[in-house]
Design a protein around this motif. Structure first.
Motif, PDB file in Angstrom:
ATOM      1  N   VAL A  40       0.853  -1.188   0.000  1.00 24.21           N
ATOM      2  CA  VAL A  40       0.000   0.000   0.000  1.00 24.21           C
ATOM      3  C   VAL A  40       0.889   1.238   0.000  1.00 24.21           C
ATOM      4  N   ALA A  41       0.610   2.144  -0.935  1.00 28.37           N
ATOM      5  CA  ALA A  41       1.319   3.425  -0.996  1.00 28.37           C
ATOM      6  C   ALA A  41       0.315   4.532  -0.707  1.00 28.37           C
ATOM      7  N   VAL A  42       0.583   5.305   0.330  1.00 28.40           N
ATOM      8  CA  VAL A  42      -0.256   6.449   0.666  1.00 28.40           C
ATOM      9  C   VAL A  42       0.406   7.673   0.054  1.00 28.40           C
ATOM     10  N   VAL A  43      -0.339   8.360  -0.814  1.00 27.25           N
ATOM     11  CA  VAL A  43       0.196   9.475  -1.591  1.00 27.25           C
ATOM     12  C   VAL A  43      -0.557  10.745  -1.228  1.00 27.25           C
ATOM     13  N   PHE A  44       0.182  11.814  -0.985  1.00 21.60           N
ATOM     14  CA  PHE A  44      -0.401  13.132  -0.735  1.00 21.60           C
ATOM     15  C   PHE A  44      -0.033  14.018  -1.922  1.00 21.60           C
ATOM     16  N   ASP A  45      -1.041  14.511  -2.644  1.00 20.79           N
ATOM     17  CA  ASP A  45      -0.776  15.373  -3.801  1.00 20.79           C
ATOM     18  C   ASP A  45      -1.896  16.400  -3.912  1.00 20.79           C
ATOM     19  N   TYR A  46      -1.535  17.652  -3.718  1.00 18.88           N
ATOM     20  CA  TYR A  46      -2.498  18.746  -3.727  1.00 18.88           C
ATOM     21  C   TYR A  46      -2.170  19.726  -4.849  1.00 18.88           C
ATOM     22  N   ARG A  47      -3.142  20.567  -5.146  1.00 19.77           N
ATOM     23  CA  ARG A  47      -3.066  21.481  -6.276  1.00 19.77           C
ATOM     24  C   ARG A  47      -1.688  22.118  -6.411  1.00 19.77           C
ATOM     25  N   ARG A  48      -1.344  22.290  -7.637  1.00 16.33           N
ATOM     26  CA  ARG A  48      -0.025  22.530  -8.190  1.00 16.33           C
ATOM     27  C   ARG A  48       0.685  21.183  -8.079  1.00 16.33           C
ATOM     28  N   THR A  71      -5.953  14.096  -1.590  1.00 17.73           N
ATOM     29  CA  THR A  71      -5.838  15.172  -2.568  1.00 17.73           C
ATOM     30  C   THR A  71      -6.906  16.222  -2.289  1.00 17.73           C
ATOM     31  N   ASP A  72      -7.032  17.180  -3.187  1.00 17.40           N
ATOM     32  CA  ASP A  72      -8.033  18.225  -3.046  1.00 17.40           C
ATOM     33  C   ASP A  72      -9.234  17.928  -3.936  1.00 17.40           C
ATOM     34  N   ARG A  73     -10.211  18.801  -3.912  1.00 17.39           N
ATOM     35  CA  ARG A  73     -11.455  18.535  -4.647  1.00 17.39           C
ATOM     36  C   ARG A  73     -11.278  18.539  -6.154  1.00 17.39           C
ATOM     37  N   TRP A  74     -10.161  19.070  -6.648  1.00 15.00           N
ATOM     38  CA  TRP A  74      -9.917  19.070  -8.091  1.00 15.00           C
ATOM     39  C   TRP A  74      -9.253  17.770  -8.545  1.00 15.00           C
ATOM     40  N   LEU A  75      -8.806  16.979  -7.637  1.00 14.80           N
ATOM     41  CA  LEU A  75      -8.245  15.642  -7.848  1.00 14.80           C
ATOM     42  C   LEU A  75      -6.922  15.635  -8.608  1.00 14.80           C
ATOM     43  N   SER A  76      -5.919  15.180  -7.920  1.00 15.17           N
ATOM     44  CA  SER A  76      -4.605  14.948  -8.501  1.00 15.17           C
ATOM     45  C   SER A  76      -4.734  13.981  -9.671  1.00 15.17           C
ATOM     46  N   ASP A  89     -11.572  19.709   0.771  1.00 15.48           N
ATOM     47  CA  ASP A  89     -11.629  21.090   0.307  1.00 15.48           C
ATOM     48  C   ASP A  89     -10.475  21.840   0.960  1.00 15.48           C
ATOM     49  N   VAL A  90      -9.711  22.583   0.201  1.00 17.13           N
ATOM     50  CA  VAL A  90      -8.555  23.284   0.740  1.00 17.13           C
ATOM     51  C   VAL A  90      -8.792  24.782   0.888  1.00 17.13           C
ATOM     52  N   ALA A  91     -10.025  25.235   0.629  1.00 12.96           N
ATOM     53  CA  ALA A  91     -10.335  26.657   0.780  1.00 12.96           C
ATOM     54  C   ALA A  91     -10.224  27.044   2.247  1.00 12.96           C
ATOM     55  N   GLY A  92      -9.663  28.208   2.484  1.00 17.23           N
ATOM     56  CA  GLY A  92      -9.515  28.690   3.849  1.00 17.23           C
ATOM     57  C   GLY A  92      -9.677  30.184   3.902  1.00 17.23           C
ATOM     58  N   PRO A  95      -5.342  33.768   1.823  1.00 19.66           N
ATOM     59  CA  PRO A  95      -5.191  33.600   0.373  1.00 19.66           C
ATOM     60  C   PRO A  95      -4.526  32.275  -0.017  1.00 19.66           C
ATOM     61  N   PHE A  96      -4.080  31.519   0.975  1.00 21.19           N
ATOM     62  CA  PHE A  96      -3.387  30.262   0.715  1.00 21.19           C
ATOM     63  C   PHE A  96      -4.304  29.082   0.989  1.00 21.19           C
ATOM     64  N   ASP A  97      -4.043  27.964   0.319  1.00 21.18           N
ATOM     65  CA  ASP A  97      -4.801  26.737   0.578  1.00 21.18           C
ATOM     66  C   ASP A  97      -4.539  26.271   2.002  1.00 21.18           C
TER      67      ASP A  97
END
Length: 145
Positions: A40-48, A71-76, A89-92, A95-97
């Motif tokens: 099992v590989a757990v991957v963290f990948d967010y926008r950009r 990931t975020d709602r836009w999906l890696s 959701d990464v909205a906060g 101005p940053f995620d």
């Protein structure tokens, strides 16, 4: 500037080895080489999204690893071949995620895993806490509780 971290591999009793990968290409190549079907590989990948993360996840998947993606709602792009996709959701307010919702997902997954393991999982978490308390040095006793 990125802080240097050494990749760590550890084996807990009753658990498979776990490896934390950094950006070192040699360590990543070794991880791909060592991957077996069903790992099992757990991957963290967010926008950009990072190309190297996507490529590593794809290589692990090709070797038979089960990919769990945070990931975020836009999906890696990793979502195309991940077996499980946990989107936050990464909205906060700034101005940053914000990765606060992502951390909540990680905590929920850990809690669910401990719950699913039943008393063995609860015992392991309790023992881990006791051991961690013993190795923390320099803190007053009341803080270390």
């Amino acid at each position: 500037m990125r802080a240097a971290r050494r990749p760590r591999t550890r084996r807990a009793p009753g658990c498979a080895a776990q490896r934390l990968l950094d950006h070192d290409s040699g360590e990543r190549a070794g991880a791909v080489l060592d991957t077996r079907r069903g790992d099992v590989a757990v991957v963290f990948d967010y926008r950009r999204y990072q190309r190297d993360v996507v490529e590593l996840a794809e290589q692990l998947h090709e070797r038979g690893a089960v990919i769990v993606l945070f990931t975020d709602r836009w999906l890696s792009p990793v979502a195309r071949f991940a077996e499980a996709v946990l989107a936050a959701d990464v909205a906060g307010p700034s101005p940053f995620d914000s990765l606060v919702p992502a951390m909540a997902l990680v905590e929920a997954l850990v809690a669910a895993a401990v719950d699913r393991l039943g008393s063995a999982g609860e015992d392991r978490v309790r023992l881990f806490g006791e051991l961690a308390d013993r190795v923390v040095e320099g803190l007053p006793e009341q803080v270390n509780r």
